[in-house]
Design an enzyme around this catalytic site. Sequence first.
Site, mmCIF file in Angstrom:
data_model
loop_
_atom_site.group_PDB
_atom_site.id
_atom_site.type_symbol
_atom_site.label_atom_id
_atom_site.label_comp_id
_atom_site.label_asym_id
_atom_site.label_seq_id
_atom_site.Cartn_x
_atom_site.Cartn_y
_atom_site.Cartn_z
ATOM 1 N N LYS A 95 -2.359 35.535 -15.114
ATOM 2 C CA LYS A 95 -1.211 35.793 -16.006
ATOM 3 C C LYS A 95 -0.501 37.092 -15.614
ATOM 4 C CE LYS A 95 -3.863 37.989 -19.760
ATOM 5 N NZ LYS A 95 -5.039 38.425 -19.053
ATOM 6 N N ARG A 97 1.082 40.810 -16.140
ATOM 7 C CA ARG A 97 0.793 42.004 -16.927
ATOM 8 C C ARG A 97 2.082 42.420 -17.629
ATOM 9 N NH1 ARG A 97 -2.615 45.538 -12.589
ATOM 10 N NH2 ARG A 97 -4.675 44.697 -13.028
ATOM 11 N N GLN A 100 5.900 42.641 -16.202
ATOM 12 C CA GLN A 100 6.111 41.970 -14.909
ATOM 13 C C GLN A 100 7.085 40.796 -15.038
ATOM 14 O OE1 GLN A 100 2.036 41.168 -13.621
ATOM 15 N NE2 GLN A 100 2.188 42.746 -12.038
ATOM 16 N N GLY A 120 -0.718 51.489 -10.012
ATOM 17 C CA GLY A 120 -1.773 50.483 -10.052
ATOM 18 C C GLY A 120 -1.547 49.346 -11.021
ATOM 19 N N GLY A 122 0.823 47.023 -10.832
ATOM 20 C CA GLY A 122 1.323 45.785 -10.239
ATOM 21 C C GLY A 122 2.831 45.716 -10.111
ATOM 22 N N LYS A 123 3.406 46.789 -9.596
ATOM 23 C CA LYS A 123 4.852 46.768 -9.357
ATOM 24 C C LYS A 123 5.189 45.841 -8.188
ATOM 25 C CE LYS A 123 4.999 51.337 -9.144
ATOM 26 N NZ LYS A 123 3.765 51.714 -9.862
ATOM 27 N N SER A 124 4.300 45.825 -7.176
ATOM 28 C CA SER A 124 4.627 45.062 -5.953
ATOM 29 C C SER A 124 4.889 43.591 -6.254
ATOM 30 C CB SER A 124 3.494 45.153 -4.935
ATOM 31 O OG SER A 124 2.923 46.426 -4.955
ATOM 32 N N CYS A 479 -9.875 61.392 -24.635
ATOM 33 C CA CYS A 479 -9.670 62.654 -23.921
ATOM 34 C C CYS A 479 -10.585 63.677 -24.583
ATOM 35 C CB CYS A 479 -8.204 63.092 -23.938
ATOM 36 S SG CYS A 479 -7.659 63.956 -25.401
ATOM 37 N N CYS A 482 -9.343 65.157 -28.044
ATOM 38 C CA CYS A 482 -9.488 64.276 -29.209
ATOM 39 C C CYS A 482 -10.960 64.049 -29.531
ATOM 40 C CB CYS A 482 -8.802 62.936 -28.963
ATOM 41 S SG CYS A 482 -7.023 63.086 -28.889
HETATM 42 N N1 DTP Z 1 -0.731 40.145 -13.211
HETATM 43 C C1 DTP Z 1 -1.766 40.727 -12.600
HETATM 44 N N2 DTP Z 1 -3.047 40.447 -12.972
HETATM 45 C C2 DTP Z 1 -4.097 41.033 -12.350
HETATM 46 N N3 DTP Z 1 -3.989 41.906 -11.338
HETATM 47 C C3 DTP Z 1 -2.759 42.231 -10.928
HETATM 48 C C4 DTP Z 1 -1.583 41.668 -11.523
HETATM 49 N N4 DTP Z 1 -0.503 42.183 -10.886
HETATM 50 C C5 DTP Z 1 -0.978 43.035 -9.949
HETATM 51 N N5 DTP Z 1 -2.327 43.071 -9.973
HETATM 52 C C6 DTP Z 1 -3.197 43.896 -9.112
HETATM 53 C C7 DTP Z 1 -2.918 43.730 -7.653
HETATM 54 C C8 DTP Z 1 -3.289 45.049 -7.072
HETATM 55 O O1 DTP Z 1 -4.617 45.040 -6.638
HETATM 56 C C9 DTP Z 1 -3.214 46.045 -8.216
HETATM 57 C C10 DTP Z 1 -2.166 47.103 -8.036
HETATM 58 O O2 DTP Z 1 -0.944 46.529 -7.743
HETATM 59 P P1 DTP Z 1 0.213 47.328 -6.960
HETATM 60 O O3 DTP Z 1 1.411 46.460 -6.954
HETATM 61 O O4 DTP Z 1 -0.275 47.840 -5.668
HETATM 62 O O5 DTP Z 1 0.408 48.552 -7.923
HETATM 63 P P2 DTP Z 1 1.624 49.544 -8.002
HETATM 64 O O6 DTP Z 1 2.581 49.304 -6.893
HETATM 65 O O7 DTP Z 1 2.160 49.445 -9.376
HETATM 66 O O8 DTP Z 1 0.915 50.950 -7.863
HETATM 67 P P3 DTP Z 1 1.343 52.267 -7.005
HETATM 68 O O9 DTP Z 1 2.232 53.079 -7.901
HETATM 69 O O10 DTP Z 1 0.070 52.961 -6.731
HETATM 70 O O11 DTP Z 1 2.049 51.801 -5.780
HETATM 71 O O12 DTP Z 1 -2.958 45.272 -9.375
HETATM 72 MG MG MG Z 2 3.206 50.321 -5.206
HETATM 73 ZN ZN ZN Z 3 -6.516 62.420 -26.772
#
Ligand code: DTP
Ligand code: MG
Ligand code: ZN
Length: 640
Positions: A95, A97, A100, A120, A122-124, A479, A482
């Site tokens: 699914k 996140r 997305q 981390g 999942g922008k890619s 944290c 807190c």
């Molecule tokens: N919908 C999803 N469900 C589960 N995992 C996911 C999903 N989308 C992405 N991921 C996983 C794949 C990658 O292992 C991990 C990070 O994705 P990535 O696109 O590299 O992050 P990012 O580009 O946002 O981070 P950065 O800022 O470090 O570049 O998340």
């Molecule tokens: Mg990235």
């Molecule tokens: Zn806190």
Amino acid sequence: MDSDSAEDVQAELDSVEAELEVVALQIAELLEKQASLTSKKKQLLCRLEEPCDSTQPSGSGPAMTKQELLRYENDDFSWSTELEQNLKDVFQLSKFRALQLKAINLSMSGKDLFLVMPTGRGKSLCYQLPAVCSEGFTLVVTPLVSLMEDQLMYLKSIDVEAVSLNASSSKEHAKMVLAEMTDAKAPFKLLYVTPEKIAKSKLLMSRLEKAYNAGRLSRIAVDEVHCCSQWGHDFRPDYKLLGILKRQFPKVPLLGLTATATSSVLKDCQKILCVPEPITLTASFNRTNLYYEVRLKDSISDDSISDISALIKERYKDQSGIVYVFSQKDAETVSADLQKKGVNASSYHANMNPEDKSQVHRKWATNKIQVVVATVAFGMGIDKADVRFVIHHTISKSIENYYQESGRAGRDDKPADCIVYFGFNDIFRISTMVVMENVGQQKLLTMVDYCQNVDRCRRSVIAVHFDEVWDDEGCNEMCDVCRHGNDYITVDITQHAKDVVQIVELAGTLDEKLTPLKVTEAWMGKGPAKRRKMIQTTTLSRLEVEAIITSLLLQGYLSEDFSFTPYTTYFYLKLGRKAPLLKNQSHSITMKMRRTGLDANTVSTTQQTVKVSQVKTKEGKRSGDNAANYPVTKKVKKDL
Ligand SMILES: Nc1ncnc2c1ncn2[C@H]1C[C@H](O)[C@@H](COP(=O)(O)OP(=O)(O)OP(=O)(O)O)O1
Ligand SMILES: [Mg+2]
Ligand SMILES: [Zn+2]
């Protein structure tokens, strides 16, 4: 007028002038406060208008109502079935996140978009999946060749065709890629390039033009888009030239991605990239699974290495992590020290040869090395899901950097810890390093403020930097403040401030410059006897002294005074812009300190104001461990 009365008048005039100066400073202080409150009011009003769904777009998008934007969370677009299918079949994900799907739908609808999402998250996927579901190819601009290689490797493993062009591409490879760009039968879906290529290769631009005219350039993704702005933390001059893309290919939707851009940085990026009206989607910065903690580093007997090795061997036994250090030399020594203590660690820094670097990376990724002791060179593109701890042996140079570096922990959404060791001397080591950077000092002080702070949730300190309004309840005791820290007192340090300011002032009249270390020692009575007679020394502990000096620096009663030689930069303390306020009898300065360990009779409420000296007398002389009354706990529970 006789001479006596002339002198009197002069004296009164001087006094009035001094008072005027104080009033002017007070006005400046109030104006500053007014500006900050106005900005907070604006944020709160926004929040009222649009009930704070942190996934709501913010910033300067085209007038699109909340209702209109909601539409993009739906799955009834002509491409929705294909998206869903490819998400499962190609990317093997069950699914989306948060954000997305909305981002992908907006981009598929041809909208220009800035996507700000924590590292981390999942922008890619937000450009990879649309690339797979669109005709032609997506152009991806990436700042680092290593990032590019990681993505190509990943895409290859899931059978998505992607190619790259960078400085190390062979001639034949480049020729093939350039030819395929206009070939309707070309198989690749993504073309990765460095910004340098766009800036320097006329051939590439002319092939892109042809592809555009043939309708094959479906989308442009600019990864790490904050690199455009010199206000961002990773400015790349070649990113400045990327405006050419939108000017030449106005009909192609552009997607800018970043983990760490404030709204002013984004505005700058928008201008540089010539995107007239982007929609900005901002995911909450809040990584709920990360536990944030600050520990003290003793400047006399620094035992942080023992502390870190104990953590790694006990709490993080068999778990993967990163220890960030200040310099290449530190990477090697800290790594060697940890090894001596039986930790399976390796160092990583920019000056290592590429094979060694990729070997360390590989071994760590496959859990053959437990810990990488690294400089910030171990950065962008590190995508190991099960990093359980990121420890900073030295503070980062800004909150943005800290957020990004610590954000490499817990990408699998399971709990992970982010611990930073805060040492007084490190502030000045880093300060001399960032002195030439745009607003480098200011940013460093935000990090120092994060560490020194004991009364606000650590997340709230981070939130300020991402223009978010924060509700402490969102932390869930994730944290140290807190969890352990709401037991603090407000301490009056006015007299201490006067004493310290007098030391710095006296040095000034003697044409002498004092480093923070010298000020600390002078105040503690360790300087020359002649000086000791002229100043008020203190019996406070070293940690308290350091905390107070840091606080005076943060609050503007002291400021930095750099001195440059061809070989090195020196950091001295001078009077800050607020120092004259101390002449005003009614002016007082406070700071927050932990109450833990104080005599319960000394203070009755957490907010009560107490003089440090009183606290001290009640407590008597304390030995080595002064953490009890220090703003940051060192003795933290080990049972997290
Ligand atoms: N919908 C999803 N469900 C589960 N995992 C996911 C999903 N989308 C992405 N991921 C996983 C794949 C990658 O292992 C991990 C990070 O994705 P990535 O696109 O590299 O992050 P990012 O580009 O946002 O981070 P950065 O800022 O470090 O570049 O998340
Ligand atoms: Mg990235
Ligand atoms: Zn806190």
